[in-house]
Design a protein around this motif. Structure first.
Motif, short mmCIF file in Angstrom:
data_model
loop_
_atom_site.label_atom_id
_atom_site.label_comp_id
_atom_site.label_asym_id
_atom_site.label_seq_id
_atom_site.Cartn_x
_atom_site.Cartn_y
_atom_site.Cartn_z
N SER A 1 16.85 -1.52 -22.42
CA SER A 1 16.55 -0.33 -21.64
C SER A 1 17.69 0.01 -20.68
CB SER A 1 15.23 -0.49 -20.88
OG SER A 1 15.29 -1.58 -19.98
N ASP A 2 18.60 -0.92 -20.43
CA ASP A 2 19.76 -0.71 -19.58
C ASP A 2 20.78 -1.80 -19.89
OD1 ASP A 2 21.38 0.44 -17.66
OD2 ASP A 2 20.00 0.09 -15.99
N SER A 3 21.96 -1.71 -19.30
CA SER A 3 22.99 -2.73 -19.53
C SER A 3 22.60 -4.06 -18.90
CB SER A 3 24.33 -2.28 -18.93
OG SER A 3 24.88 -1.23 -19.68
N VAL A 4 23.05 -5.13 -19.53
CA VAL A 4 22.88 -6.48 -19.00
C VAL A 4 24.28 -7.08 -18.87
CG1 VAL A 4 22.03 -8.80 -19.51
CG2 VAL A 4 20.58 -6.82 -19.99
N PRO A 5 24.63 -7.58 -17.67
CA PRO A 5 25.95 -8.19 -17.51
C PRO A 5 26.18 -9.28 -18.56
CG PRO A 5 24.89 -7.93 -15.38
CD PRO A 5 23.86 -7.58 -16.43
N GLY A 6 27.36 -9.23 -19.17
CA GLY A 6 27.72 -10.21 -20.19
C GLY A 6 27.43 -9.74 -21.61
N MET B 1 19.46 3.94 -22.22
CA MET B 1 19.16 2.99 -23.28
C MET B 1 20.47 2.51 -23.86
SD MET B 1 16.48 3.40 -26.30
CE MET B 1 16.32 2.14 -27.49
N LYS B 2 20.52 1.22 -24.18
CA LYS B 2 21.72 0.62 -24.76
C LYS B 2 21.39 0.05 -26.12
CE LYS B 2 23.86 1.53 -21.00
NZ LYS B 2 24.85 2.59 -20.93
N PHE B 3 22.28 0.29 -27.07
CA PHE B 3 22.14 -0.21 -28.43
C PHE B 3 23.19 -1.29 -28.64
CE2 PHE B 3 20.64 4.12 -28.31
CZ PHE B 3 19.46 4.07 -29.03
N LEU B 4 22.75 -2.47 -29.07
CA LEU B 4 23.68 -3.58 -29.30
C LEU B 4 23.70 -3.93 -30.78
CD1 LEU B 4 22.90 -3.75 -26.26
CD2 LEU B 4 23.13 -6.20 -26.46
N ARG B 5 24.89 -4.29 -31.28
CA ARG B 5 25.01 -4.75 -32.66
C ARG B 5 25.83 -6.02 -32.67
NH1 ARG B 5 27.16 -0.45 -36.25
NH2 ARG B 5 29.13 -0.94 -35.25
N PHE B 6 25.32 -7.00 -33.40
CA PHE B 6 25.97 -8.29 -33.59
C PHE B 6 26.25 -8.47 -35.08
CE2 PHE B 6 23.18 -8.33 -29.97
CZ PHE B 6 23.93 -8.91 -28.97
N THR B 7 27.15 -9.36 -35.43
CA THR B 7 27.44 -9.57 -36.85
C THR B 7 26.24 -10.13 -37.60
OG1 THR B 7 28.44 -11.71 -36.32
CG2 THR B 7 29.93 -9.83 -36.56
N PHE C 1 9.82 4.20 -25.45
CA PHE C 1 9.04 5.39 -25.11
C PHE C 1 9.63 6.05 -23.88
CE2 PHE C 1 5.59 7.51 -22.82
CZ PHE C 1 5.16 8.39 -23.80
N GLY C 2 9.87 7.32 -23.97
CA GLY C 2 10.40 8.07 -22.84
C GLY C 2 11.91 7.98 -22.69
N ALA C 3 12.58 7.23 -23.58
CA ALA C 3 14.04 7.11 -23.49
C ALA C 3 14.70 8.42 -23.87
CB ALA C 3 14.53 6.00 -24.41
N GLU C 4 15.79 8.71 -23.20
CA GLU C 4 16.54 9.93 -23.52
C GLU C 4 17.74 9.62 -24.35
OE1 GLU C 4 17.35 12.20 -20.02
OE2 GLU C 4 15.35 11.89 -19.27
N TYR D 1 11.98 -9.32 -21.44
CA TYR D 1 12.76 -8.71 -20.36
C TYR D 1 13.87 -9.66 -19.93
CZ TYR D 1 9.15 -5.19 -19.73
OH TYR D 1 8.27 -4.15 -19.92
N ILE D 2 14.96 -9.08 -19.46
CA ILE D 2 16.01 -9.81 -18.75
C ILE D 2 16.04 -9.15 -17.38
CG2 ILE D 2 18.45 -10.39 -18.61
CD1 ILE D 2 18.55 -10.12 -21.70
N GLY D 3 15.45 -9.81 -16.39
CA GLY D 3 15.23 -9.15 -15.10
C GLY D 3 14.28 -7.99 -15.31
N THR D 4 14.73 -6.78 -15.01
CA THR D 4 13.89 -5.60 -15.22
C THR D 4 14.28 -4.82 -16.47
OG1 THR D 4 15.35 -4.25 -13.83
CG2 THR D 4 13.48 -5.34 -12.73
N VAL D 5 15.21 -5.35 -17.25
CA VAL D 5 15.69 -4.68 -18.46
C VAL D 5 14.84 -5.11 -19.66
CG1 VAL D 5 17.67 -4.36 -20.01
CG2 VAL D 5 18.03 -4.54 -17.54
N ALA D 6 14.22 -4.15 -20.32
CA ALA D 6 13.39 -4.43 -21.49
C ALA D 6 14.28 -4.73 -22.70
CB ALA D 6 12.49 -3.25 -21.81
#
Length: 92
Positions: A67-72, A1-7, A89-92, A29-34
């Protein structure tokens, strides 16, 4: 899982410009990334208000979980918080 923060939301929308729907909505979704747009996160300040509700304060930034990294978008990833506001759900 990836957490993003923007200003702010405008910065998040600019970063996601290639992924927004035709209507300018956030993608599910972005591709298969939620994508989970959390937005502004509020936490209790420790002060109780007159009506026995906790005073809340906004944390800095506009938050989105993936749910995962996205290029860019890797440049907006932050370390996983010890107490995340939301997780998949189910993320570690």
């Amino acid at each position: 899982m990836k957490f993003l923060r923007f200003t702010n939301e405008a910065a998040a929308r600019a970063a996601f410009a290639d992924h927004l729907t035709e209507d300018g909505e956030w993608p599910a979704y972005i591709g298969t990334v939620a994508v989970d747009v959390v937005g502004t996160i509020h936490r209790p300040t420790g002060i109780m208000l007159d009506d026995d509700l906790p005073e809340m304060a906004a944390l800095p930034g506009f938050h989105i979980n993936l749910s995962d990294s996205v290029p860019g978008l890797e440049g907006f990833e932050i370390d996983a918080p010890t107490t995340p506001a939301r997780v998949f759900f189910g993320a570690e």
